[in-house]
Enzyme design. Structure first.
Site, short mmCIF file in Angstrom:
data_model
loop_
_atom_site.label_atom_id
_atom_site.label_comp_id
_atom_site.label_asym_id
_atom_site.label_seq_id
_atom_site.Cartn_x
_atom_site.Cartn_y
_atom_site.Cartn_z
CG HIS A 44 3.98 -0.05 -7.50
ND1 HIS A 44 3.19 1.02 -6.63
CD2 HIS A 44 5.22 -1.00 -6.72
CE1 HIS A 44 4.25 1.73 -5.50
NE2 HIS A 44 5.36 0.13 -5.71
NE ARG A 102 7.72 -2.67 -4.34
CZ ARG A 102 8.78 -1.96 -4.80
NH1 ARG A 102 9.63 -3.37 -5.47
NH2 ARG A 102 9.35 -0.80 -4.98
NE ARG A 109 6.27 -2.94 0.85
CZ ARG A 109 5.82 -2.22 -0.39
NH1 ARG A 109 7.22 -1.17 0.22
NH2 ARG A 109 5.37 -2.09 -1.25
CD GLU A 165 7.01 3.93 2.59
OE1 GLU A 165 7.37 3.50 0.86
OE2 GLU A 165 5.97 2.90 2.67
CG ASN A 195 10.85 3.88 -5.17
OD1 ASN A 195 12.07 4.22 -5.76
ND2 ASN A 195 10.49 2.27 -5.54
CG ASP A 196 6.08 5.94 -1.43
OD1 ASP A 196 5.53 6.41 -2.40
OD2 ASP A 196 5.96 4.65 -1.26
NE ARG A 235 6.23 5.27 -6.04
CZ ARG A 235 6.88 3.88 -5.57
NH1 ARG A 235 6.27 4.50 -4.02
NH2 ARG A 235 6.87 3.14 -6.22
CB CYS A 295 14.45 -1.34 0.02
SG CYS A 295 12.34 -0.38 1.10
#
Ligand code: PEP
Ligand code: MG
Length: 594
Positions: A201, A308, A344, A443, A466-467, A477, A514
């Protein structure tokens, strides 16, 4: 990484992970960010007095430091910051913390560091069981003050990013997402770190803020003396220490080429995102901070594909209440109307650490109390957030997205709570949109495998690659040591995405990607062929992806995907993809050398 000896010679090239594109040239500024480690040891009775004296000295030092900071920020800080500093000064006066620590030294014969560590652990325990949210939030203050005293005891200094008064390139072992949020773009022109990955992040925020960054340089903080001149190329992950004049000229050239390209891409803002044969794809933006809305519009996004919201909870002492959240969500929904805004729900945990939620002690936070798992435990907070989101829906086109779903039961629980909250608001007469689509974030491997079951019940999908990649390939990650395994072209990932795209298509629901994969032009055609009709990314990625899509035909994407699916290894997939794209779009993937 190409390592160098401690005496770095001229023009030393170090290679890490390109986390945020852009070229910066400047002087490095080292900041200490690792958490201080207390060394606990038993002491003989003869050392009690001197340990107590050291402790008092460390507390007195902390008071001076806080007063200094207060003076420095008094001119430009908002009152909230001053209030925090006052609260911290009060804690330093607090008898309880002092008494507990001194008791530990006298009675348990512990050194000052050990006694303070134990006193803080006892406080943590007490705070955790408090009902009152306000009091519970005070725990963060005590921890912060405790950390400051501990630093003084151990002689480790932590630089505040606010102390930086000139443009520098930040050099740190690690930086948290909260640190990145505080960066002043004028002062911090780039950053480089020892640890980290491209989809951590911290890296995601750097891209949103447009700060060039290279992460995962392993031991860079021990190699470069503060004040050295460096060049950072965040696009390819290069750091050049003590550059020679020729190198500097080359990179100044790249800097201006980069700026020219960004300016040229501005021409794409008003053009639709569609292939040469008319296939439309929604290009959306990921949002971390509400004040980015203008930026989003400037880059031609047709909506927010991922807000986010957890970043609203960072960098502050108490969580934003329903009213404050409502104001922020409303601003985004109203500002983007009639385009959609995907709100989200809280995704704390993993590398997104919010001090007052006290999630720090989990042995395995990525697989711990994260995202909806946390929301389903902290129901009051969850309902409050959903109320704010539903209320904001009255002002435009809102969608609600639930992160890290692993099963249909969990999804149904979220949906039921959302329905209950809606009923509650209806009873109160609060205005809301008639229909607020509720979506599942795909995810986790579990969600990817049961995508067909989830697609029957959800209004839309949003794939967090990403996840998904992290969990499918078992690769942290944010860990530079295994970053080489983090691979969107792994056949397992292609198959997972194929399954998700097909499930969404069969159920007739929109499917968005996303994760960071969506922002890379290299993957745009593959994602289109896999069945995704929305791509959401950081604002500056949009024109790059749009430029590519506008030069392609849909059937080419399908052909490319079927070739990729025929390969056995990720190496074959990656090289075929790179070669085909470079051949087909030479000006995008093989730009002329300068
Ligand atoms: C993802 O996992 O791909 C995602 C978009 O969510 P986050 O990066 O916030 O975990
Ligand atoms: Mg995620």
């Amino acid at each position: 990484m190409d390592s160098a000896n401690t005496e770095l010679s001229q023009d030393t090239f170090l290679v890490g992970i390109g986390a945020s594109p852009g070229v910066a040239i400047g002087e490095v500024y080292l900041v200490e960010r690792s958490r201080v480690r207390a060394v606990e040891r038993r002491i003989p009775a003869s050392e009690v007095a001197s340990e107590i004296a050291s402790f008092h000295e460390a507390v007195a030092q902390a008071k001076h430091q806080l007063k200094d900071v207060k003076e420095q920020v008094a001119d430009h800080a908002v009152s909230e910051h001053l209030y925090i500093l006052d609260a911290h000064l009060l804690i330093l006066e607090d008898e309880m913390l002092l008494r507990e620590t001194i008791k530990g030294i006298e009675r348990d014969l512990l050194n000052a560091q050990g006694a303070l560590k134990r006193a803080l652990a006892r406080f943590r325990d007490v705070f955790e069981h408090m009902e009152d949210d306000y009091l519970r939030a005070r725990q963060w203050d005590v921890e912060t003050v405790g950390e400051r005293i501990m630093r003084n005891l151990t002689g480790t200094r932590q630089t505040s990013l606010q102390e930086i008064d000139r443009p520098v390139i930040l050099l740190a072992h690690d930086l948290s997402p909260a640190d990145t949020l505080q960066m002043d773009r004028e002062k911090i022109i780039a950053f480089v770190t020892d640890v980290g990955g491209r989809t951590s992040h911290t890296a995601i925020l750097a891209r949103s803020l447009g700060i060039p960054a290279v992460v995962g340089l392993e031991t860079v903080t021990t190699l470069i003396p503060p004040g050295s001149q460096v060049v950072v190329d965040g696009g390819n992950g290069t750091l050049i220490v003590n550059p020679e004049e020729e190198t500097l000229q080359e990179y100044r050239g790249r800097q201006s080429l980069y700026r020219d390209l960004e300016a040229q891409l501005g021409a794409y803002r008003e053009l639709p995102a569609q292939s040469l044969d008319g296939e439309r794809i929604g290009l959306f933006c990921n949002l971390e901070l509400p004040d980015e809305i203008d930026l989003v519009r400037r880059h031609g996004a047709e909506g927010i594909g991922l807000f986010r919201t957890e970043f609203l909870f960072m960098r502050r002492n108490t969580p934003p209440d329903e009213e404050e959240q409502f104001r922020i969500y409303r601003q985004a929904v109203e500002g983007m109307a009639p385009h959609p805004v995907t709100l989200r729900t809280l995704d704390v945990g993993g590398d997104k650490f919010v001090p007052e939620f006290n999630l720090s002690d989990e042995a395995n936070p990525a697989m711990g109390l994260r995202a909806v798992r946390f929301s389903l435990r902290e129901r009051r907070l969850f309902r409050q957030q959903l109320r704010a989101m539903l209320r904001a829906s009255a002002f435009g086109n809102a969608r609600i997205l639930f992160p890290m779903i692993t099963g249909v039961c969990e999804w149904r629980q979220c949906r039921e709570i959302l329905d209950e909250v809606r009923q509650e608001l209806v009873a109160e007469g609060a205005p809301m949109a008639d229909k607020v689509p509720a979506g599942v974030m795909i995810e986790t491997p579990a969600a990817a495998l049961i995508a067909d079951l989830l697609a029957h019940e959800a209004d839309f999908f949003s794939v967090g690659t990403n996840d998904l990649i992290q969990y499918c390939l078992a690769v942290d990650r944010g860990n530079e040591h295994v970053a080489y395994l983090y691979d969107p072209t792994h056949p397992a990932i292609l198959r997972a995405l194929l399954n998700i795209g097909a499930a969404a298509r069969d159920a007739g629901i929109p499917a968005c990607v996303c994760g960071e994969m969506a922002s890379e032009p290299l993957y745009a055609l593959v994602l289109l062929a896999l069945g995704f009709n929305e791509l959401s990314m950081h604002a500056s990625g949009i024109p790059h992806v749009k430029r590519l899509l506008r030069q392609a035909y849909r059937h080419e994407a399908d052909e490319l995907l079927s070739q990729l699916l025929s390969f056995t290894t990720s190496r074959e997939v990656a090289s075929h993809l790179e070669e085909s794209m470079a051949k087909r779009f030479p000006e995008i993937f093989s730009p002329k050398p300068i």
